[in-house]
Each structure stands twice: as structure tokens, then as C-alpha cells.
Write an enzyme that holds these catalytic residues in place. Structure first.
Site, mmCIF file in Angstrom:
data_model
loop_
_atom_site.group_PDB
_atom_site.id
_atom_site.type_symbol
_atom_site.label_atom_id
_atom_site.label_comp_id
_atom_site.label_asym_id
_atom_site.label_seq_id
_atom_site.Cartn_x
_atom_site.Cartn_y
_atom_site.Cartn_z
ATOM 1 N N LEU A 74 0.739 -1.046 -0.131
ATOM 2 C CA LEU A 74 -0.007 0.069 0.021
ATOM 3 C C LEU A 74 0.816 1.273 0.181
ATOM 4 O O LEU A 74 0.879 1.930 0.987
ATOM 5 C CB LEU A 74 -0.966 -0.106 1.301
ATOM 6 C CG LEU A 74 -1.864 -1.054 1.519
ATOM 7 C CD1 LEU A 74 -2.863 -0.855 2.695
ATOM 8 C CD2 LEU A 74 -2.871 -1.059 0.073
ATOM 9 N N CYS A 131 -7.353 -5.558 3.983
ATOM 10 C CA CYS A 131 -6.010 -5.449 4.046
ATOM 11 C C CYS A 131 -5.144 -5.990 5.400
ATOM 12 O O CYS A 131 -6.062 -5.907 6.276
ATOM 13 C CB CYS A 131 -5.556 -3.806 3.901
ATOM 14 S SG CYS A 131 -6.125 -2.819 5.173
ATOM 15 N N LYS A 168 -14.856 -3.569 0.876
ATOM 16 C CA LYS A 168 -14.277 -4.564 0.025
ATOM 17 C C LYS A 168 -13.706 -6.081 0.752
ATOM 18 O O LYS A 168 -13.121 -5.664 1.766
ATOM 19 C CB LYS A 168 -13.039 -3.848 -0.675
ATOM 20 C CG LYS A 168 -12.217 -4.629 -1.523
ATOM 21 C CD LYS A 168 -11.244 -4.050 -2.484
ATOM 22 C CE LYS A 168 -10.493 -4.686 -3.708
ATOM 23 N NZ LYS A 168 -9.681 -3.991 -4.545
ATOM 24 N N ILE A 194 -14.004 -9.288 -5.453
ATOM 25 C CA ILE A 194 -13.064 -9.705 -4.367
ATOM 26 C C ILE A 194 -11.800 -8.856 -4.507
ATOM 27 O O ILE A 194 -11.600 -8.279 -5.449
ATOM 28 C CB ILE A 194 -12.745 -11.085 -4.211
ATOM 29 C CG1 ILE A 194 -12.092 -11.575 -5.603
ATOM 30 C CG2 ILE A 194 -13.967 -11.858 -3.896
ATOM 31 C CD1 ILE A 194 -11.615 -12.953 -5.442
ATOM 32 N N THR A 196 -7.686 -9.317 -3.818
ATOM 33 C CA THR A 196 -6.636 -10.545 -4.360
ATOM 34 C C THR A 196 -6.659 -11.601 -3.749
ATOM 35 O O THR A 196 -7.116 -11.671 -2.288
ATOM 36 C CB THR A 196 -5.268 -9.887 -4.557
ATOM 37 O OG1 THR A 196 -4.932 -9.511 -3.272
ATOM 38 C CG2 THR A 196 -5.108 -8.619 -5.783
ATOM 39 N N GLY A 220 -5.773 -11.041 -11.842
ATOM 40 C CA GLY A 220 -5.814 -11.451 -13.075
ATOM 41 C C GLY A 220 -6.651 -12.395 -13.368
ATOM 42 O O GLY A 220 -7.575 -13.017 -12.504
#
Length: 338
Positions: A74, A131, A168, A194, A196, A220
Site C-alpha cells: 500500500l 488489508c 471490499k 473480491i 486479491t 488477473g
């Protein structure tokens, strides 16, 4: 832009269902070199923290099969730098700005949300519950309903009245639907699904982990099936809660999958690193895909995969006549029927 693409995230009306994913579009200036940001439904900022952060030491990015593995930590200018330099520029771009915030405690999230009160251009706040946090020994708030709710509650209390708050979440909670429900009960107006997926890579030359942080976030196309499962699962449990589906979107058909699973809008992230001009193309492809399926608007596609077999969605611009009455059996056949 086609009216077919208009959508809403709770009280937030969007001209298009495509958003950037937090941390994948820089400050916005970088992306604006490739297309007008006003083509987006909203621009989502990198996660803003209270104090400036340099992020983790390099190497902090590596490729994986059909994916990217990152451990950025971050990095950013902190809330003061963001308010002084980044937000004023974004506020002039004719695009709703969703400010992602991240902290090490519930109190920090509340303080960040309060600092955004009255700031120009802030359309919504995305609370990065996924996070790492210091209070829980490096775990993520989103793995536990109670800790996730505490963060959302603090952000809701700090945010200006009427400002939508999105939570999130990460996919690795034992009961994601329960975490989502806790966030909504704590004041979240919608959800982003979502973040990662946690992963690790090993360098077979050095025989050590590739990233200095050992593990990182996988993003990805490789994670799209996981993200779709999460959106589908949460929409089934909370069908009235707006969802932003994020994870591996590279085309209009990818975006359509998320709408069908239950998302009202879709985030584009990793694909922007190698195709920064992808947004107009994906929007065009999505518009064509909706038209080809006779769907007059995004809302007609949202959650369609949950409908029972044989369900027919409304057809755009088509008057469907009522079914004809069954024909009477003819002649001799009619007489032989009991």
C-alpha cells in the site's frame, strides 16, 4: 454512451458499469493518457492511508500463470498528500470518485473517512477490509464478521451523511456471506468482491520465495472463477445488496459473467497494466453482448444466472404475444380421445 449501460450502486447512479479496481490505475493521470476518465462509471483510487507509506521493498511483483502476484504494501502519499494533490485533479475529470481507504485499526478507518468529509468529488468510500491489520496479528479484518463490522461501523460513523460506503472483502473467509452480512448490518451500502487471493511463488534459481514479503496478492484471469463464485454466493444470500464484482476481467463477456452472477457493476484491474486503453473496448463489447441477448439494460442481466431454468428475461424493444391456445385435435383423432 449507450443508455443500456447505466446502472446503480445503491444511491450512486453510474453512467456505465465499469470501475477501476483500487491500486490498478495510479492516480488517474496515468490512465487519462489513454482515454477520457468520464467513460468510466467511477474511478476507484489506490487505498489511501493516514500516513505516507513507501510500501514493501523490492522485488514485490512477479508473474504467475494467467495472473500477477504482488506485495506492494500500500505505497502512497497518505491522506494529506492525497487531499492536496490527487483528489483535486480527479474532481475535475467529470467522473465519480470512489476513495479506497486502508488502516491498521478501526479507529484509523474512522479517522480517514472523517478527513474525507466535505472533500470535493468524493462520490463514495470503499473500505478496504481485506488489508493486513496490526490489531489482529497480521490477519485481515475481512476474515472475521466481528472485526469486519467494526471497521465498517467506524468508517460509516466518520463518513459524511449520505456518502455511500462499500466494503471490499477477500475470498478466504470461512463464511463469506456471513462476513458480508455483518458489514451490511454495520452500515455498508454495498460490497466489492473480491480483493486479491493470497499466494506465494518460489524462485527455482535462488531457491527462495520470489517476493521479499514471501506472500502476495494474486490477481488477473486466474482468479476470475473464484471471484465469480464469491459474487454468486453473496448475491444468493443478500440479493438486495449492490455488488461490485472484481477479478480477472479482460473483456465484455467477462464483465457480463459478473453481472449474471449478481454484480451491479464490475471492476477492471490487472488488465490495465498491459492494456491501459481497455475500458472503452470492454464497454463496447459489453454493450454488444447485452444487445445480442435482447437485454435492454444492465439491471436486466444482474443475477440472471440465479433464475430457474426456463426463465425468460424481459426482451428489449420486443412485444412478445401471449402463447396461443392449444389446438383442438382434428377429426378422427379427436373422437378417439377419452
Amino acid at each position: 454512451m449507450s443508455d443500456r449501460l447505466r446502472t446503480a450502486l445503491g444511491p450512486l447512479d453510474l453512467s456505465a458499469p465499469l470501475l477501476t479496481a483500487a491500486g490498478c490505475a495510479g492516480t488517474g493521470r496515468e490512465l487519462a493518457a489513454f482515454f477520457e476518465l468520464s467513460k468510466l462509471g467511477a474511478f476507484v483510487t489506490p487505498s489511501v492511508t493516514l500516513r505516507p507509506r513507501a510500501g514493501r521493498p523490492t522485488p514485490r511483483v512477479t508473474e504467475a500463470p494467467s495472473a500477477l502476484l504482488t506485495a506492494m504494501g500500500l505505497p502512497g502519499p497518505g491522506i494529506e498528500g492525497f487531499l492536496d494533490r490527487d483528489l483535486p485533479w480527479l474532481a475535475e475529470q467529470d467522473v465519480p470518485v470512489v476513495v479506497s481507504i486502508a488502516g491498521d485499526s478501526a479507529e484509523e478507518f474512522g479517522e480517514l473517512a472523517a478527513r474525507l468529509r466535505g472533500a470535493p468529488g468524493v462520490a463514495a468510500i470503499e473500505v478496504n477490509v481485506a488489508c493486513p491489520n496490526v490489531e489482529d496479528r497480521g490477519r485481515m479484518f475481512s476474515r472475521h464478521p466481528r472485526s469486519a463490522a467494526s471497521v465498517v461501523r467506524a468508517a460509516r460513523a466518520g463518513a459524511a451523511p449520505g456518502t455511500p460506503v462499500l466494503a471490499k472483502l477477500a475470498p478466504d473467509a470461512a463464511d463469506l456471506a456471513n462476513v458480508a452480512l455483518a458489514c451490511v448490518d454495520a452500515g455498508a451500502d454495498g460490497l466489492t468482491l473480491i480483493n486479491t487471493v493470497e499466494g506465494t511463488a518460489i524462485d527455482t534459481t535462488t531457491l527462495r520465495p520470489t517476493l521479499t514479503g514471501v506472500s502476495g496478492g494474486l490477481s488477473g484471469p486466474a482468479i476470475r472463477p473464484i471471484a465469480l463464485r464469491c459474487v454468486y454466493q453473496v448475491h444468493a444470500a443478500l440479493p438486495d445488496v449492490p455488488i461490485v464484482g472484481v477479478g480477472g476481467v479482460t473483456s465484455g463477456l467477462d464483465a457480463l459473467e459478473f453481472l449474471l452472477a449478481g454484480a451491479s457493476a464490475v471492476g477492471v484491474g490487472t488488465t490495465l497494466f498491459h492494456d491501459p486503453g481497455a475500458v472503452p473496448r470492454i464497454l463496447r463489447e459489453l454493450d454488444e453482448a447485452l444487445a445480442a441477448r435482447r437485454l435492454g439494460r444492465v439491471a436486466d442481466a444482474v443475477g440472471l444466472a440465479h433464475k430457474p431454468a426456463g426463465y425468460a428475461p424481459p426482451l428489449a424493444g420486443i412485444d412478445v404475444p401471449p402463447p396461443a391456445a392449444p389446438a383442438e385435435p382434428a377429426g378422427e383423432l379427436k373422437e378417439t380421445l377419452p
